[in-house]
Design an enzyme around this catalytic site. Structure first.
Site, mmCIF file in Angstrom:
data_model
loop_
_atom_site.group_PDB
_atom_site.id
_atom_site.type_symbol
_atom_site.label_atom_id
_atom_site.label_comp_id
_atom_site.label_asym_id
_atom_site.label_seq_id
_atom_site.Cartn_x
_atom_site.Cartn_y
_atom_site.Cartn_z
ATOM 1 N N HIS A 240 31.720 19.980 58.077
ATOM 2 C CA HIS A 240 31.653 20.346 56.653
ATOM 3 C C HIS A 240 30.632 19.462 55.923
ATOM 4 C CE1 HIS A 240 34.137 22.409 53.285
ATOM 5 N NE2 HIS A 240 32.880 22.231 52.885
ATOM 6 N N ARG B 155 33.460 29.217 53.677
ATOM 7 C CA ARG B 155 34.833 28.792 53.912
ATOM 8 C C ARG B 155 35.309 29.424 55.216
ATOM 9 N NH1 ARG B 155 33.727 25.432 50.811
ATOM 10 N NH2 ARG B 155 34.810 24.778 48.900
#
Length: 315
Positions: free
Chosen positions: A278, A230
């Site tokens: 991502h 993250r």
């Protein structure tokens, strides 16, 4: 068939919601799976269980009888950030396919850094024909932050490729062939010997800002970084500083504090950064739907709830 529908909630009614609903219906044809926007008020009041993909917490509050939620994401930090969800039994996805996909990405991008692809790209831009000295994988130490399902699978792939592998976790772990560290002192010791640092940690109160200037400074000069976890685990401006100074050779970044990454952000243009959208380990709808279906079927048959997230630990 249960009378109560099971709503599927995604972030901002993601365009992928229909595909998820189709996969979930195929995996559990005896259940009524519907998108949240298709529920009327009566159906919302009946729902006891929801399946979610990083939903807007405000939507969950509109399900007054909700008892538990099953995430189709491994990360559940957005759910835990809302105090209202403390009453819910939150189940995150534990999918061997997700771990295998992540391990593949970890190996691929570790090899990208190990074989100095960024340096060769810079040489090409300069029309410079210059082979670089070969370093055997056994001579590189790769450090994994996080030794859960994703870290364990990644460690196996890296060891099979011949790398020297070490790893760090909050609590002491033991993995075959991996030198394992734990705690603050262990983190400092592992960073000091790591040539390529790979972050696979969940985002929690303890990991937010974990890789700040002082910890990044513990990496050897010329080390590289991969973040597949993250974005907020790394302090962006501290990362930029060590890249600008040349102490950190390169960073492969798949996750960011804001996604999609705004076009005015420095990472897009930095010569020592590779930006990914991502994509390192996307959830496989088919395998994830089967896991969710098995958990719900077991719940219907026995009343047994799957293991839930520890709200204090964050995973």
């Amino acid at each position: 068939m249960s009378n109560a529908p099971i709503p599927f909630l995604a972030a901002n009614e993601s365009p992928e919601a229909a595909e998820w609903v189709g996969a979930l219906r195929a995996a559990m044809p005896d259940e009524r799976i519907v998108t949240f926007k298709d529920l009327n008020e009566e159906a919302r009041s009946e729902a006891r269980l929801a399946i979610v993909a990083n939903p807007d917490p405000a939507d969950l509050r509109r399900l007054p009888r909700l008892c538990w939620v099953h995430s189709v994401w491994a990360g559940v930090e957005r759910l835990l950030a809302d105090p209202e969800n403390s009453r819910l039994h939150i189940v995150r996805l534990l999918d061997p396919q997700l771990a295998a996909t992540m391990a593949e990405a970890v190996l691929a991008w570790s090899l990208f850094l190990h074989r100095e692809m960024p340096a060769y790209a810079r040489q090409q831009a300069q029309q410079l024909w210059q082979p670089r000295p070969y370093i055997r994988p056994q001579q590189r130490t790769l450090g994994l932050l996080g030794l859960g399902a994703l870290g364990s699978a990644s460690a196996e792939r890296l060891l099979a490729a011949g790398f020297t592998v070490c790893g760090w976790s909050r609590q002491q772990r033991f993995l075959p062939g991996v030198e394992c560290f734990a705690g603050d002192a262990g983190l400092a010791g592992m960073l000091a010997r790591t040539d390529i640092l790979i972050c696979l940690l969940p985002l929690t109160l303890e990991t937010r800002g974990l890789l700040s200037a002082d910890r990044l400074a513990r990496l050897p000069t010329g080390a590289s970084l991969i973040n597949f976890a993250r974005g907020p685990i790394i302090v962006d401006e501290d990362l930029r500083a060590v890249l600008d100074s040349g102490r950190l050779e390169h960073a492969v970044l798949d996750v960011f504090a804001r996604e999609p990454l705004p076009t005015d952000q420095w990472q897009w243009r930095h010569p020592r950064v590779t930006v990914l959208p991502h994509c390192s380990a996307q959830t496989d709808r088919e395998t994830a739907s089967r896991i969710v279906a098995d958990n719900i079927r077991r719940y219907r048959d026995t009343g047994e709830l799957p293991a839930s997230v520890d709200a204090v630990r964050g995973y």
